[in-house]
Design a protein around this motif. Structure first.
Motif, short mmCIF file in Angstrom:
data_model
loop_
_atom_site.label_atom_id
_atom_site.label_comp_id
_atom_site.label_asym_id
_atom_site.label_seq_id
_atom_site.Cartn_x
_atom_site.Cartn_y
_atom_site.Cartn_z
N THR A 117 -12.45 7.90 -5.70
CA THR A 117 -12.75 7.68 -4.69
C THR A 117 -13.09 6.44 -3.94
N VAL A 118 -13.94 5.80 -4.77
CA VAL A 118 -14.14 4.48 -4.51
C VAL A 118 -13.00 3.48 -4.38
N LEU A 119 -12.00 3.72 -4.99
CA LEU A 119 -10.80 2.81 -4.77
C LEU A 119 -10.12 3.13 -3.43
N VAL A 120 -10.37 4.45 -3.03
CA VAL A 120 -9.76 4.66 -1.66
C VAL A 120 -10.72 4.35 -0.67
N ARG A 121 -11.93 4.38 -0.60
CA ARG A 121 -12.93 3.73 0.23
C ARG A 121 -12.72 2.00 0.33
N ARG A 122 -12.51 1.40 -1.01
CA ARG A 122 -12.10 0.13 -0.96
C ARG A 122 -10.94 -0.32 -0.02
N ILE A 123 -9.71 0.41 -0.34
CA ILE A 123 -8.57 0.34 0.30
C ILE A 123 -8.70 0.64 1.94
N ALA A 124 -9.37 1.55 2.16
CA ALA A 124 -9.69 1.87 3.64
C ALA A 124 -10.68 0.79 4.15
N PHE A 125 -11.55 0.25 3.42
CA PHE A 125 -12.14 -1.05 4.12
C PHE A 125 -11.33 -2.12 4.48
N ILE A 126 -10.46 -2.11 3.62
CA ILE A 126 -9.75 -3.56 3.64
C ILE A 126 -8.65 -3.47 4.87
N ARG A 178 -9.03 -1.46 7.48
CA ARG A 178 -9.99 -1.55 8.70
C ARG A 178 -10.29 -2.94 9.32
N TYR A 179 -10.63 -3.71 8.03
CA TYR A 179 -11.26 -4.91 8.32
C TYR A 179 -9.82 -5.71 8.81
N GLY A 180 -8.56 -5.66 8.13
CA GLY A 180 -7.55 -6.23 8.46
C GLY A 180 -7.10 -6.00 9.92
N ASN A 181 -7.25 -4.76 10.48
CA ASN A 181 -6.98 -4.22 11.78
C ASN A 181 -7.78 -4.91 12.49
N ALA A 182 -9.04 -5.05 12.35
CA ALA A 182 -10.16 -5.70 13.44
C ALA A 182 -9.87 -7.20 13.25
N TYR A 183 -9.48 -7.82 12.38
CA TYR A 183 -9.21 -9.22 12.30
C TYR A 183 -7.93 -9.20 13.22
N PHE A 184 -6.93 -8.81 12.85
CA PHE A 184 -5.66 -9.00 13.69
C PHE A 184 -5.77 -8.64 15.06
N LYS A 185 -6.53 -7.64 15.38
CA LYS A 185 -6.78 -7.38 16.76
C LYS A 185 -7.60 -8.59 17.32
N THR A 186 -8.67 -8.96 16.75
CA THR A 186 -9.39 -10.27 17.41
C THR A 186 -8.46 -11.33 17.43
#
Length: 75
Positions: A1-10, A12-20
Motif C-alpha cells: 500500500t505504501v507503493l500505491v500511495r507514492r504512485i498516487a502522490f506522484i 497528483r503532484y504531476g497533475n497539479a504541476y501541469f495544470k499550473t
C-alpha cells in the motif's frame, strides 16, 4: 500500500504541476473544460487498461465526444 500511495502522490503532484503550467498559457475558458473533460476521459481509459474493465459503447462515445469538444474549444 505504501507503493500505491507514492504512485498516487506522484500522479497528483504531476497533475497539479501541469495544470499550473497550463494556466500560464491558456485562458480559464479553455483550461477548465480541458481539465474536467480530460480527467473524465483519461479516468475511463485508465479503468480499461489498469483494472481491465470492459468499456461499453456509451463509454467509447463519451470519450469521443469529449475529445471532439476539446478540439472545438481549442480552435
Amino acid at each position: 500500500t505504501v507503493l500505491v500511495r507514492r504512485i498516487a502522490f506522484i500522479i497528483r503532484y504531476g497533475n497539479a504541476y501541469f495544470k499550473t503550467e497550463a494556466a500560464t498559457l491558456l485562458s480559464a475558458a479553455k483550461l477548465y473544460p480541458m481539465s474536467q473533460g480530460g480527467t473524465m476521459a483519461l479516468g475511463t481509459l485508465m479503468s480499461a487498461f489498469i483494472f481491465k474493465e470492459k468499456l461499453t459503447l456509451k463509454a467509447y462515445a463519451s470519450i469521443a465526444i469529449t475529445f471532439i469538444g476539446l478540439l472545438i474549444i481549442n480552435l
